[in-house]
Design an enzyme around this catalytic site. Structure first.
Site, PDB file in Angstrom:
ATOM      1  CB  ILE A 171      44.996  31.391  43.186  1.00 50.12           C
ATOM      2  CG1 ILE A 171      45.170  32.746  43.894  1.00 50.12           C
ATOM      3  CG2 ILE A 171      45.781  31.328  41.895  1.00 50.12           C
ATOM      4  CD1 ILE A 171      46.624  33.037  44.286  1.00 50.12           C
ATOM      5  CB  SER A 172      40.103  34.543  42.864  1.00 56.48           C
ATOM      6  OG  SER A 172      39.178  33.606  43.353  1.00 56.48           O
ATOM      7  CD  GLN A 173      39.661  37.691  36.933  1.00 56.59           C
ATOM      8  OE1 GLN A 173      39.080  36.746  36.442  1.00 56.59           O
ATOM      9  NE2 GLN A 173      39.831  38.849  36.297  1.00 56.59           N
TER      10      GLN A 173
END
Length: 227
Positions: free
Chosen positions: A74-76
């Protein structure tokens, strides 16, 4: 999965520190360049904690990518915000997202546009994301298991396309599925090196490319996954 019934950027409905978590989360987004108020409002409403599983849940509100299964992340949050901001989504737009992953990015987009179609090569991730979308009442998202590098030609053209995995170059099928006047945001570059986030705008004369910043994403892989 925990905190899935909480649609805001706090920890849990009874968490006395929920407001503090939310304020810190939004402050971090602003300090790292996310200034579009519509994007900030959407990211305040969508609780990232609902999309982070297992022993990484306590790190849900850190500005860092986290593992989610199937070798994906999950991207920052700041990158999610900057990509969403760069996409310039309008309320009447139809958006294609390539790389459903946890479903977090699609959920944020769903509050900003008319419809989101999101695809992933991993059936497990699509199924888990669909369950979250239902639980959060996000009815304008359609998730499919598909080879994202090929897009969804039967649903094209799209007003906006977001790709959350890195290709060496913008895939031709995705470029062809972008409307005139449409925008695509994606990371490009070798998977083992620093990549560049770019915005592609389709005009009547062709495509305009703007470099935004350096990023690091998992690679865009052709075909379907085994899970």
């Amino acid at each position: 999965m925990s905190d899935q019934d909480n649609g805001r950027a706090g920890r849990t409905p009874g968490d006395p520190h929920a407001d503090e978590h939310k304020m810190r989360f939004l402050y971090t987004l602003r300090s790292r360049g996310v200034t579009d108020q519509r994007v900030l409002d959407a990211m305040e409403r969508i609780d990232r904690g609902a999309f982070v599983r297992g022993h990484f849940e306590d790190r849900s509100y850190e500005d860092t990518p986290l593992p989610i299964g199937c070798g994906q992340t999950i991207s920052q949050p700041s990158v999610v915000g900057l990509m969403t901001q760069a996409l310039e989504v309008g309320p009447r737009d139809t958006v294609l997202e390539v790389g459903t992953g946890s479903g977090y990015q699609a959920a944020v987009l769903s509050l900003l546009c008319r419809r989101v179609l999101t695809v992933d090569r991993h059936r497990r991730l699509v199924n888990e994301a669909e369950a979250l979308f239902r639980q959060l009442g996000l009815t304008n998202i359609t998730a499919r298991v598909a080879d994202g590098s090929r897009g969804l030609p039967e649903q094209a053209p799209f007003d906006r396309i977001m790709v959350t995995a890195a290709a060496e170059d913008p895939p031709g099928p995705l470029l062809s599925q972008l409307k005139i006047g449409g925008i695509m945001v994606l990371p490009v570059g070798q998977s083992d090196a620093v990549q560049t986030l770019i915005r592609v705008t389709r005009t009547a004369e062709g495509f305009r490319y703007d470099e935004l910043r350096q990023v690091r994403f998992v690679p865009l892989v052709e075909g379907l996954g085994q899970t």
